[in-house]
Design an enzyme around this catalytic site. Structure first.
Site, short mmCIF file in Angstrom:
data_model
loop_
_atom_site.label_atom_id
_atom_site.label_comp_id
_atom_site.label_asym_id
_atom_site.label_seq_id
_atom_site.Cartn_x
_atom_site.Cartn_y
_atom_site.Cartn_z
N ASP A 1 -13.90 84.91 23.80
CA ASP A 1 -14.64 83.65 23.45
C ASP A 1 -15.87 83.95 24.16
O ASP A 1 -16.08 84.57 25.02
CB ASP A 1 -14.63 82.20 24.46
CG ASP A 1 -14.98 81.54 23.45
OD1 ASP A 1 -16.25 81.41 23.26
OD2 ASP A 1 -14.69 79.74 24.61
N SER A 2 -17.07 83.32 23.40
CA SER A 2 -18.66 84.01 24.09
C SER A 2 -18.48 82.97 25.48
O SER A 2 -19.67 83.99 26.04
CB SER A 2 -19.95 83.71 23.73
OG SER A 2 -20.03 82.00 22.90
N GLY A 3 -18.32 82.16 25.95
CA GLY A 3 -18.56 81.62 27.11
C GLY A 3 -19.70 79.99 27.14
O GLY A 3 -19.77 79.84 27.83
N GLY A 4 -19.95 79.90 26.32
CA GLY A 4 -20.55 78.88 25.50
C GLY A 4 -19.75 77.38 25.95
O GLY A 4 -20.68 76.77 26.69
N PHE A 5 -18.60 77.27 25.83
CA PHE A 5 -17.78 75.96 26.20
C PHE A 5 -17.88 76.29 27.46
O PHE A 5 -17.54 74.94 28.50
CB PHE A 5 -16.72 76.04 25.53
CG PHE A 5 -15.26 74.99 25.48
CD1 PHE A 5 -15.61 74.29 24.93
CD2 PHE A 5 -14.56 75.11 27.06
CE1 PHE A 5 -15.32 72.85 24.82
CE2 PHE A 5 -13.79 73.98 26.66
CZ PHE A 5 -14.71 72.97 26.50
N ASP B 1 -23.29 80.34 21.57
CA ASP B 1 -23.70 78.26 21.04
C ASP B 1 -23.99 78.38 22.08
O ASP B 1 -23.66 78.06 23.17
CB ASP B 1 -23.19 78.35 20.24
CG ASP B 1 -21.26 77.87 20.27
OD1 ASP B 1 -20.98 78.60 21.75
OD2 ASP B 1 -20.31 77.00 20.38
N GLN C 1 -21.68 74.70 14.33
CA GLN C 1 -22.27 74.08 15.32
C GLN C 1 -22.64 72.38 14.07
O GLN C 1 -22.64 72.66 13.44
CB GLN C 1 -23.23 73.86 16.63
CG GLN C 1 -22.45 74.78 17.44
CD GLN C 1 -21.73 74.20 18.24
OE1 GLN C 1 -21.28 72.57 18.53
NE2 GLN C 1 -21.22 74.76 19.42
N GLY D 1 -18.09 72.52 18.31
CA GLY D 1 -17.99 71.71 18.94
C GLY D 1 -17.31 71.17 18.78
O GLY D 1 -18.05 69.24 18.81
N ASP E 1 -6.79 78.46 18.39
CA ASP E 1 -6.76 78.75 19.98
C ASP E 1 -6.66 77.57 20.90
O ASP E 1 -7.18 76.26 20.52
CB ASP E 1 -7.19 79.32 20.63
CG ASP E 1 -8.77 78.90 20.79
OD1 ASP E 1 -9.12 78.76 22.20
OD2 ASP E 1 -9.43 78.75 20.14
N CYS F 1 15.24 77.44 26.16
CA CYS F 1 16.73 76.17 24.96
C CYS F 1 17.95 77.07 25.46
O CYS F 1 18.15 76.73 24.84
CB CYS F 1 16.19 76.46 23.78
SG CYS F 1 14.66 75.54 23.40
N HIS G 1 8.82 78.33 25.31
CA HIS G 1 8.72 77.74 24.22
C HIS G 1 8.28 76.80 23.31
O HIS G 1 8.06 76.78 22.46
CB HIS G 1 9.51 76.01 25.06
CG HIS G 1 10.42 74.96 23.75
ND1 HIS G 1 11.01 75.27 23.45
CD2 HIS G 1 9.46 73.92 23.41
CE1 HIS G 1 11.15 73.80 22.65
NE2 HIS G 1 10.16 73.39 22.29
#
Length: 376
Positions: free
Chosen positions: A90-94, A144, A186, A213, A263, A306, A331
């Site tokens: 991931d780019s780091g935007g989130f 983004d 977006q 987004g 993901d 299990c 699990h």
């Protein structure tokens, strides 16, 4: 070096294979989240046993520690963590979005304070690609501009336009042919803006497209509707990735809307908190009803958890033993992996709607409404 083969379609769902230099990724597929180079609590062999083809790492967190230069000197992210298959970063935007008051976004960059030591960091689209190239991931994401929902039309339009401009800047500096670059659509919950963003990005030479987004405050129904609108305008010959989603229900609902990759931290995070996913819905293993329960979490599951009784698993959590979170994380990832395999088989057999209806009813949800052209 990268190719997506769309092999079957059924009730809006797609069965395909994303070919990469490090191996094939079967779709629809779920990527376990290894934010800092590890899927929390599990060895790489245990992750591989869940059936995952590709895992996820994070640019922001690995930039902070151990540092992308250090990762490169250790042989890259694959060698450092011991994973031989494909990795998406991931780019780091989130993460910039999640830091809230600690960040400031301008046209040039996102500037923020490290959550570790307060150090000031500037993340430009160019620097995001530089970090991801140093990490050596197989799929890099463009940077983004993520905003929380609900948001004003002005805020959504501003973030959308900036995300498109940043995607172009990422594309201009990405120069490693062995690393695919995915764009991120977006546009909030606005169908017109989603169409605009998807159409503009689809005209650029990206190896895949993500729906971004979402899972930032909207309802599940709003998420599903937005995913359906977005995929309608994405190239059918490229993989489609819904970022940060979600529950087992979310996976099936969005597979029916043309999504190929997912993901989410949910299976491992919930596993660490004593919640197990099953075909009958989630089970909270801290509850007293499981105190002397000799049954496994699921009778036909071959995961590490299990092999033991629900009563034993409850004991591990109540005793604060680290084995409990490890077993239940395994699990839940096994459950997600099996769900994806079953979904692929149902699409191949032309029975995805029937399969999804059975699963949703088992979880206590109404079946999705589908037609020959997909969900409506």
């Amino acid at each position: 070096m990268f190719r997506f083969d769309l092999q079957h379609e059924c009730d809006g769902a797609r069965r395909g294979v994303f070919h990469t230099p490090r191996g094939d990724v079967q779709t629809p597929g779920f990527m376990p989240v290894g934010t800092v180079g590890t899927v929390k609590g599990l060895t790489i062999d245990q992750v591989a046993a869940t059936g995952a083809d590709m895992i996820l790492g994070n640019t922001y967190h690995l930039r902070l520690r151990p540092g992308h230069e250090t990762v490169a000197r250790l042989g890259g992210l694959h060698k450092m963590c011991g994973w031989d298959g494909p990795i998406l970063t991931d780019s780091g935007g989130f993460q910039v979005f999640s830091l809230g008051a600690l960040n400031r976004v301008t046209e040039h960059a996102a500037t923020f304070r490290s959550h570790l030591d307060g150090a000031k960091i500037e993340l430009t689209p160019e620097h995001s690609i530089e970090i991801q190239q140093a990490l050596g991931s197989d799929v890099a994401m463009v940077l983004d501009h993520v905003i929380a929902l609900p948001a004003s039309a002005t805020e959504v339009e501003d973030a959308l336009a900036r995300s498109i401009r940043w995607a172009k800047r990422c594309r201009d500096v990405a120069d490693r042919p062995e690393q695919a670059l995915f764009a991120i659509v977006q546009g909030g919950l606005d169908p017109v803006l989603r169409r605009q963003c998807a159409t503009e990005l689809a005209s650029m030479p990206f190896e895949g497209y993500a729906v971004g987004g979402l899972s930032v405050g909207e309802t599940p129904e709003e998420m599903y509707a937005t995913a359906a609108i977005t995929t309608e305008y994405l190239p059918p010959e490229k993989p489609r990735y819904l970022m940060g989603v979600g529950t087992p229900r979310d996976l099936l609902e969005n597979i029916a809307r043309g999504i190929d990759l997912f993901d989410c931290v949910m299976p491992t995070r919930n596993g660490r908190n004593a919640l197990a996913f099953t075909d009958e819905g989630p089970i909270k293993l801290r509850n007293a009803v499981h105190r002397e329960d000799t049954r496994p979490v699921m009778e036909d599951c071959v995961c590490l958890a299990c092999r033991h009784s629900r009563g034993y698993l409850r004991h591990l959590f109540n005793a604060n033993e680290m084995l409990g979170p490890i077993l239940l994380s395994h699990h839940n990832l096994m459950y997600y992996g099996r769900l994806m395999r079953e979904a692929r088989a149902a699409i191949e057999a032309g029975q995805f709607s029937e399969f999804a209806t059975m699963k949703l009813r088992g979880w206590g949800f109404e079946p999705m409404s589908v037609s020959a052209n997909g969900v409506h």
